[in-house]
Design a protein around this motif. Structure first.
Motif, PDB file in Angstrom:
ATOM      1  N   ALA A   1      -1.074   8.592  -2.862  1.00  0.00           N
ATOM      2  CA  ALA A   1      -0.779   8.090  -1.520  1.00  0.00           C
ATOM      3  C   ALA A   1      -1.550   8.896  -0.481  1.00  0.00           C
ATOM      4  N   ASN A   2      -1.925   8.212   0.580  1.00  0.00           N
ATOM      5  CA  ASN A   2      -2.548   8.861   1.739  1.00  0.00           C
ATOM      6  C   ASN A   2      -3.754   9.711   1.339  1.00  0.00           C
TER       7      ASN A   2
ATOM      8  N   HIS B   1       0.258  15.750   6.167  1.00  0.00           N
ATOM      9  CA  HIS B   1      -0.902  14.892   5.933  1.00  0.00           C
ATOM     10  C   HIS B   1      -1.849  14.992   7.143  1.00  0.00           C
TER      11      HIS B   1
ATOM     12  N   ARG C   1      -1.704   2.185   6.623  1.00  0.00           N
ATOM     13  CA  ARG C   1      -2.696   2.944   7.372  1.00  0.00           C
ATOM     14  C   ARG C   1      -3.792   2.046   7.923  1.00  0.00           C
TER      15      ARG C   1
ATOM     16  N   SER D   1       0.837  -1.191   0.000  1.00  0.00           N
ATOM     17  CA  SER D   1       0.000   0.000   0.000  1.00  0.00           C
ATOM     18  C   SER D   1       0.872   1.241   0.000  1.00  0.00           C
ATOM     19  N   ASN D   2       0.412   2.269  -0.689  1.00  0.00           N
ATOM     20  CA  ASN D   2       1.063   3.571  -0.613  1.00  0.00           C
ATOM     21  C   ASN D   2       0.408   4.476   0.423  1.00  0.00           C
ATOM     22  N   ASN D   3      -0.597   3.957   1.100  1.00  0.00           N
ATOM     23  CA  ASN D   3      -1.208   4.683   2.214  1.00  0.00           C
ATOM     24  C   ASN D   3      -0.514   4.240   3.495  1.00  0.00           C
TER      25      ASN D   3
ATOM     26  N   LYS E   1       5.722  -0.529  -0.982  1.00  0.00           N
ATOM     27  CA  LYS E   1       5.118   0.695  -1.485  1.00  0.00           C
ATOM     28  C   LYS E   1       5.428   0.824  -2.980  1.00  0.00           C
TER      29      LYS E   1
ATOM     30  N   GLU F   1      -8.068   1.691   2.677  1.00  0.00           N
ATOM     31  CA  GLU F   1      -6.653   1.447   2.419  1.00  0.00           C
ATOM     32  C   GLU F   1      -6.360   1.354   0.938  1.00  0.00           C
TER      33      GLU F   1
ATOM     34  N   GLY G   1      -6.735   1.905  -3.150  1.00  0.00           N
ATOM     35  CA  GLY G   1      -7.133   2.928  -4.095  1.00  0.00           C
ATOM     36  C   GLY G   1      -8.351   2.557  -4.913  1.00  0.00           C
TER      37      GLY G   1
ATOM     38  N   ASP H   1      -6.688   9.350   2.200  1.00  0.00           N
ATOM     39  CA  ASP H   1      -7.647   9.574   3.278  1.00  0.00           C
ATOM     40  C   ASP H   1      -7.479  10.969   3.886  1.00  0.00           C
ATOM     41  N   ASP H   2      -6.468  11.718   3.430  1.00  0.00           N
ATOM     42  CA  ASP H   2      -6.355  13.127   3.814  1.00  0.00           C
ATOM     43  C   ASP H   2      -7.656  13.877   3.547  1.00  0.00           C
TER      44      ASP H   2
END
Length: 486
Positions: A261-262, A429, A56, A42-44, A79, A235, A237, A264-265
């Motif tokens: 990535a991330n 973030h 995450r 994952s990139n999160n 990642k 988590e 995409g 969920d921001d």
């Protein structure tokens, strides 16, 4: 010490959410529970209390257990940086880049690191709930496996298999899993769960019984669609490809970068009644009616800058700026807004230097030194507070005379704002989780805010999820499996 592993018949069957809900359920019963995922892709990622990074999903599961996230909860994190290569993180630290083929040959070497982390978690817990990855039915990946049955057998952790009825074929997926895996692997599975059921559960009684008859595994429950899960960060995409209701009069557009990535921001905006949060897919223009465009974080800044240009989004963004729209870059998106991104050490690929979008007077140099830290602070313009984290490689140098966006609690500043105040970027973030910070941004766009703290929203959703699972899962039988292995 008790342990149980939740594996799935495929990706995106809801393992992460189920584990989070079970973590909160058993934590609420007074047990010391810890989450664990041997290998995650994952990139999160999230920053941990011990200064590393993990997926995450495991950070959310730690929150469900009401404990700080630590690197032992996800000892191996992959990642992806390209279609064939990825950054490898072990025990929270980057150990290098690796190709897909190389990883398949070397992954068995990481089993020792995985078992070390698992052993430390065991010592601190009454119950460890382990999440698998993908599916044990991917027999081509079984050799050297550390993510599913390879771990389960090495650590002697019993398995519960989850099937997703919403995608169809759930009987075949569960029965077929037993048919294709090794007999010794099948023996580790002690029960099954049906997830994402819609409608009257009694309509599936015959199918439920058929699975039990064909596999010899007991059913532990049928989990319906649970509304509370929508308030939890995703988590994978794949969730971004799902159409979202076009509600709200103010549009905030986020281009879907290839290595986003991330993301969920931006979850807090989903709940704002006046906001239409739009993830713009590749091949589609950024809508002209967008009040604000946010370039998100990415695992591969230079590659995704080229991807952004290939979609024509750089032209859309330039037009947006000319119309007086608001523009914000987060982390990799912040780096893209600058004038130069240099990668002299080849951190993300071939050593090179590229021209940025040029909307901020910022130059970035990527390096192997990665910043992983939780931060708090305030916006310099309005004093609105925030609590977030930094997780990035490289450093950005802002031209003299350029105003910073944020002031951190230690007195340092972060980010940059152009002269108009409408173009900005930062490395933080989680910026919008704080209700005051989110309200300040929405006020600039002419919108109000619901004033809800995102962390409290997520925590309440975990309690609701746990209560819903208690009603549909045989938790006593599940706990018995975790304690006895049978």
């Amino acid at each position: 010490m008790a342990a149980v592993m939740v594996q799935g018949t495929g990706s995106d069957v809801g393992k992460s959410v189920l584990v989070a809900g079970l973590c909160r359920l058993f934590t609420n019963q007074g047990l010391a529970v810890r989450p664990f995922k041997p290998q995650n892709m994952s990139n999160n990622a999230a920053v941990t209390a011990d200064g590393g990074e993990i997926g995450r999903a495991q950070a959310l599961q730690a929150l469900a257990c009401r404990v700080p996230p630590i690197t032992d909860m996800n000892p191996v994190l992959i990642k992806p940086q390209s279609d064939t290569g990825a950054q490898l993180v072990v025990h929270g630290r980057v150990v290098g880049s690796i190709g897909a083929g190389d990883y398949q040959r070397r992954k068995g070497e990481l089993l020792g690191a995985v078992l070390e982390s698992y052993s430390r978690l065991q010592a601190a817990a009454d119950l460890v709930i382990v999440e698998g990855a993908g599916s044990p039915a991917e027999t081509n990946l079984r050799h050297g496996d550390i993510a599913n049955m390879g771990f389960a057998r090495a650590a002697q952790v019993p398995v519960v298999l989850v099937g997703d009825i919403d995608r169809g074929g759930v009987i075949a997926s569960i029965v077929g899993t037993k048919a294709v895996i090794e007999a010794a692997d099948a023996a580790m599975i002690k029960g099954f769960l049906i997830n994402k059921f819609r409608g009257d559960v009694r309509l599936f009684d015959d199918g439920y019984a058929d699975i039990a008859r064909r596999t010899g595994w007991p059913g532990l429950g049928v989990v319906p669609w649970i509304a509370a899960a929508r308030a939890l960060p995703a988590e994978d995409g794949v969730v971004l490809e799902t159409a979202r209701p076009a509600v709200g009069s103010i549009t905030i557009a986020v281009p879907m970068l290839s290595r986003i990535a991330n993301f969920d921001d931006f979850d807090p905006f989903i709940h704002e009644p006046g906001v239409r949060l739009l993830f713009v897919p590749p091949g589609q223009p950024i809508p002209a009616e967008a009040a604000m465009v946010i370039i998100p974080g990415t695992k591969a800044t230079i590659a995704d800058l080229a991807f952004l240009r290939a979609q024509g989004w750089d032209i859309d963004i330039a037009a947006h700026v000319r119309r007086g729209g608001w523009l914000l870059g987060i982390c990799g998106g912040y780096q893209m807004l600058g004038t130069v991104i240099a990668d002299p050490e080849g951190i993300e690929g071939p050593a090179q230097s590229v021209t940025g979008l040029g909307h901020l007077p910022v130059e970035t140099r990527l390096s192997a030194d990665k910043r992983l830290t939780a931060v708090t602070g305030t916006s310099i313009a309005d004093g609105a507070g925030f609590s977030g984290y930094e997780i990035h490689s490289g450093r950005s140098v802002v031209a003299p005379g350029t105003a910073p966006l944020l002031r951190l609690a230690d007195g340092a500043v972060d980010g940059a704002v152009n002269g108009s105040g409408r173009i900005a970027g930062c490395y933080i973030h989680g910026l919008f989780n704080d209700p005051a910070q989110r309200a300040a941004w929405l006020a600039r766009l002419g919108a109000g805010s619901d004033g809800v703290d995102q962390a409290r929203r997520v925590d309440a959703a975990l309690d609701d999820l746990a209560a819903a699972l208690a009603d549909c899962i045989d938790t006593e039988q599940l706990l018995g499996i975790a304690r006895t292995g049978a």
